[in-house]
Design a protein around this motif. Structure first.
Motif, PDB file in Angstrom:
ATOM      1  N   ILE A 149     -12.501  10.146   0.497  1.00 66.01           N
ATOM      2  CA  ILE A 149     -11.464  10.418  -0.015  1.00 66.01           C
ATOM      3  C   ILE A 149     -11.339  12.247  -1.101  1.00 66.01           C
ATOM      4  N   ASP A 150      -9.689  12.611   0.632  1.00 70.91           N
ATOM      5  CA  ASP A 150      -9.805  13.657  -0.220  1.00 70.91           C
ATOM      6  C   ASP A 150      -9.192  14.048  -0.237  1.00 70.91           C
ATOM      7  N   ILE A 151      -8.200  15.031   0.391  1.00 71.90           N
ATOM      8  CA  ILE A 151      -6.282  15.004   0.609  1.00 71.90           C
ATOM      9  C   ILE A 151      -5.803  14.839   1.543  1.00 71.90           C
ATOM     10  N   ALA A 152      -7.021  14.407   2.427  1.00 73.24           N
ATOM     11  CA  ALA A 152      -6.232  14.197   3.575  1.00 73.24           C
ATOM     12  C   ALA A 152      -6.105  12.618   4.548  1.00 73.24           C
ATOM     13  N   THR A 153      -6.916  12.390   3.107  1.00 72.71           N
ATOM     14  CA  THR A 153      -7.453  10.381   3.387  1.00 72.71           C
ATOM     15  C   THR A 153      -6.371   9.588   2.005  1.00 72.71           C
ATOM     16  N   ALA A 154      -6.726  10.270   1.213  1.00 74.80           N
ATOM     17  CA  ALA A 154      -5.938   9.683  -0.276  1.00 74.80           C
ATOM     18  C   ALA A 154      -4.730   9.270  -0.452  1.00 74.80           C
ATOM     19  N   GLY A 155      -3.880   9.089   0.989  1.00 73.66           N
ATOM     20  CA  GLY A 155      -2.357   8.145   1.460  1.00 73.66           C
ATOM     21  C   GLY A 155      -3.184   6.940   1.953  1.00 73.66           C
ATOM     22  N   ALA A 156      -3.795   6.833   2.904  1.00 78.20           N
ATOM     23  CA  ALA A 156      -4.498   6.240   2.772  1.00 78.20           C
ATOM     24  C   ALA A 156      -5.158   4.393   1.485  1.00 78.20           C
ATOM     25  N   LEU A 157      -5.139   5.707   1.212  1.00 75.95           N
ATOM     26  CA  LEU A 157      -6.493   4.659  -0.245  1.00 75.95           C
ATOM     27  C   LEU A 157      -5.288   4.210  -0.885  1.00 75.95           C
ATOM     28  N   GLY A 158      -4.245   4.822  -1.474  1.00 74.60           N
ATOM     29  CA  GLY A 158      -3.113   4.806  -2.512  1.00 74.60           C
ATOM     30  C   GLY A 158      -2.068   3.822  -1.915  1.00 74.60           C
ATOM     31  N   GLU A 159      -1.957   4.057  -0.485  1.00 71.66           N
ATOM     32  CA  GLU A 159      -1.065   3.157   0.368  1.00 71.66           C
ATOM     33  C   GLU A 159      -1.237   1.439  -0.112  1.00 71.66           C
ATOM     34  N   HIS A 160      -2.854   1.178   0.199  1.00 72.78           N
ATOM     35  CA  HIS A 160      -3.132  -0.087  -0.364  1.00 72.78           C
ATOM     36  C   HIS A 160      -3.142  -0.679  -1.335  1.00 72.78           C
ATOM     37  N   LEU A 161      -3.499   0.104  -2.363  1.00 71.11           N
ATOM     38  CA  LEU A 161      -3.745   0.037  -3.582  1.00 71.11           C
ATOM     39  C   LEU A 161      -1.767  -0.222  -4.618  1.00 71.11           C
TER      40      LEU A 161
ATOM     41  N   GLN B  12      -4.945  -7.276 -11.660  1.00 72.69           N
ATOM     42  CA  GLN B  12      -5.942  -7.673 -11.338  1.00 72.69           C
ATOM     43  C   GLN B  12      -6.300  -6.530 -10.685  1.00 72.69           C
ATOM     44  N   VAL B  13      -6.761  -5.512 -10.504  1.00 69.26           N
ATOM     45  CA  VAL B  13      -7.505  -4.833  -8.988  1.00 69.26           C
ATOM     46  C   VAL B  13      -8.455  -4.148  -9.803  1.00 69.26           C
ATOM     47  N   VAL B  14      -9.785  -4.394  -8.907  1.00 70.26           N
ATOM     48  CA  VAL B  14     -11.271  -4.025  -9.177  1.00 70.26           C
ATOM     49  C   VAL B  14     -10.690  -2.511  -7.930  1.00 70.26           C
ATOM     50  N   VAL B  15     -10.870  -1.669  -8.271  1.00 71.07           N
ATOM     51  CA  VAL B  15     -11.415  -0.032  -6.547  1.00 71.07           C
ATOM     52  C   VAL B  15     -13.525  -0.061  -6.877  1.00 71.07           C
ATOM     53  N   ASP B  16     -13.543  -0.882  -5.880  1.00 71.46           N
ATOM     54  CA  ASP B  16     -14.851  -0.607  -5.834  1.00 71.46           C
ATOM     55  C   ASP B  16     -15.330   1.126  -4.923  1.00 71.46           C
ATOM     56  N   LEU B  17     -15.772   2.242  -5.553  1.00 78.58           N
ATOM     57  CA  LEU B  17     -15.690   3.390  -4.669  1.00 78.58           C
ATOM     58  C   LEU B  17     -17.550   2.861  -4.243  1.00 78.58           C
ATOM     59  N   ARG B  18     -18.380   2.759  -5.036  1.00 81.18           N
ATOM     60  CA  ARG B  18     -19.962   2.303  -3.933  1.00 81.18           C
ATOM     61  C   ARG B  18     -20.227   2.896  -2.630  1.00 81.18           C
ATOM     62  N   ARG B  19     -19.578   3.258  -1.356  1.00 83.83           N
ATOM     63  CA  ARG B  19     -19.470   3.140  -0.507  1.00 83.83           C
ATOM     64  C   ARG B  19     -18.473   4.330   0.039  1.00 83.83           C
ATOM     65  N   VAL B  20     -17.952   4.699  -0.785  1.00 85.45           N
ATOM     66  CA  VAL B  20     -17.804   6.052  -0.896  1.00 85.45           C
ATOM     67  C   VAL B  20     -18.340   7.306  -0.980  1.00 85.45           C
ATOM     68  N   ASP B  21     -18.154   8.028  -0.289  1.00 85.64           N
ATOM     69  CA  ASP B  21     -18.669   9.070   0.527  1.00 85.64           C
ATOM     70  C   ASP B  21     -18.545  11.096  -0.217  1.00 85.64           C
ATOM     71  N   PHE B  22     -17.417  10.882  -0.712  1.00 84.13           N
ATOM     72  CA  PHE B  22     -17.031  12.020  -0.771  1.00 84.13           C
ATOM     73  C   PHE B  22     -15.260  11.792  -2.139  1.00 84.13           C
ATOM     74  N   PHE B  23     -15.174  11.894  -2.958  1.00 81.33           N
ATOM     75  CA  PHE B  23     -13.822  11.373  -3.697  1.00 81.33           C
ATOM     76  C   PHE B  23     -13.541  13.048  -4.659  1.00 81.33           C
ATOM     77  N   ASP B  24     -12.954  13.561  -4.247  1.00 82.03           N
ATOM     78  CA  ASP B  24     -11.654  14.704  -5.229  1.00 82.03           C
ATOM     79  C   ASP B  24     -10.750  14.382  -5.996  1.00 82.03           C
ATOM     80  N   CYS B  25      -9.929  15.202  -6.621  1.00 81.86           N
ATOM     81  CA  CYS B  25      -8.640  14.852  -7.195  1.00 81.86           C
ATOM     82  C   CYS B  25      -7.996  14.130  -6.883  1.00 81.86           C
TER      83      CYS B  25
END
Length: 146
Positions: free
Chosen positions: A54-66, A76-89
């Motif tokens: 999840i970085d500048i190139a892919t955060a939009g896809a996560l954002g659209e979903h959320l 009432q949302v829980v974001v599970d980041l345990r299967r994320v390989d990389f996560f930035d600002c």
């Protein structure tokens, strides 16, 4: 190639996109899964499992979903980041926007992560108190006895 994901069945009453003429739980449908996010209902909240990088190139896809969840009446949302390989600002920005939208609708957004790098990023950004990471998904709600 998109990361592997676990498929979770979604019945007609799960998800978020409103359908005209229906109300409450009847109008919820899951947002479409993408290579970086999919969701499923779990005991009173919606789990969004983020996948891959999840970085500048892919955060939009996560954002659209959320956005689909938090704008469609699933606060009432829980974001599970345990299967994320990389996560930035970029990912943090998406979490902040989704959290704000959930709160505006009387809901919450919680984060699950067992990764020290994500904990360090939250601490360094000053967001650790806003998103204190859970080590695992919250336990199932217990039915109230009456």
């Amino acid at each position: 190639m998109p990361p592997n994901r676990r498929d979770h069945p979604a019945g007609p009453s799960e998800g978020c996109a409103p359908e005209p003429g229906l109300s409450g739980a009847e109008q919820l449908r899951p947002p479409p899964a993408n290579p970086y996010a999919h969701s499923y209902r779990s005991d009173g909240f919606m789990v969004v499992e983020a996948l891959g990088e999840i970085d500048i190139a892919t955060a939009g896809a996560l954002g659209e979903h959320l956005d689909a969840l938090t704008s469609g009446g699933v606060p009432q949302v829980v974001v599970d980041l345990r299967r994320v390989d990389f996560f930035d600002c970029s990912g943090l920005r998406v979490l902040c926007r989704a959290d704000r939208r959930a709160r505006e609708r009387g809901g919450t957004l919680r984060v699950v992560s067992d990764q020290p790098r994500i904990h360090q990023l939250l601490r360094a950004s000053g967001l650790l108190s806003r998103f204190p990471p859970l080590a695992e998904l919250p336990p199932a709600s217990r039915p109230e006895s009456g």
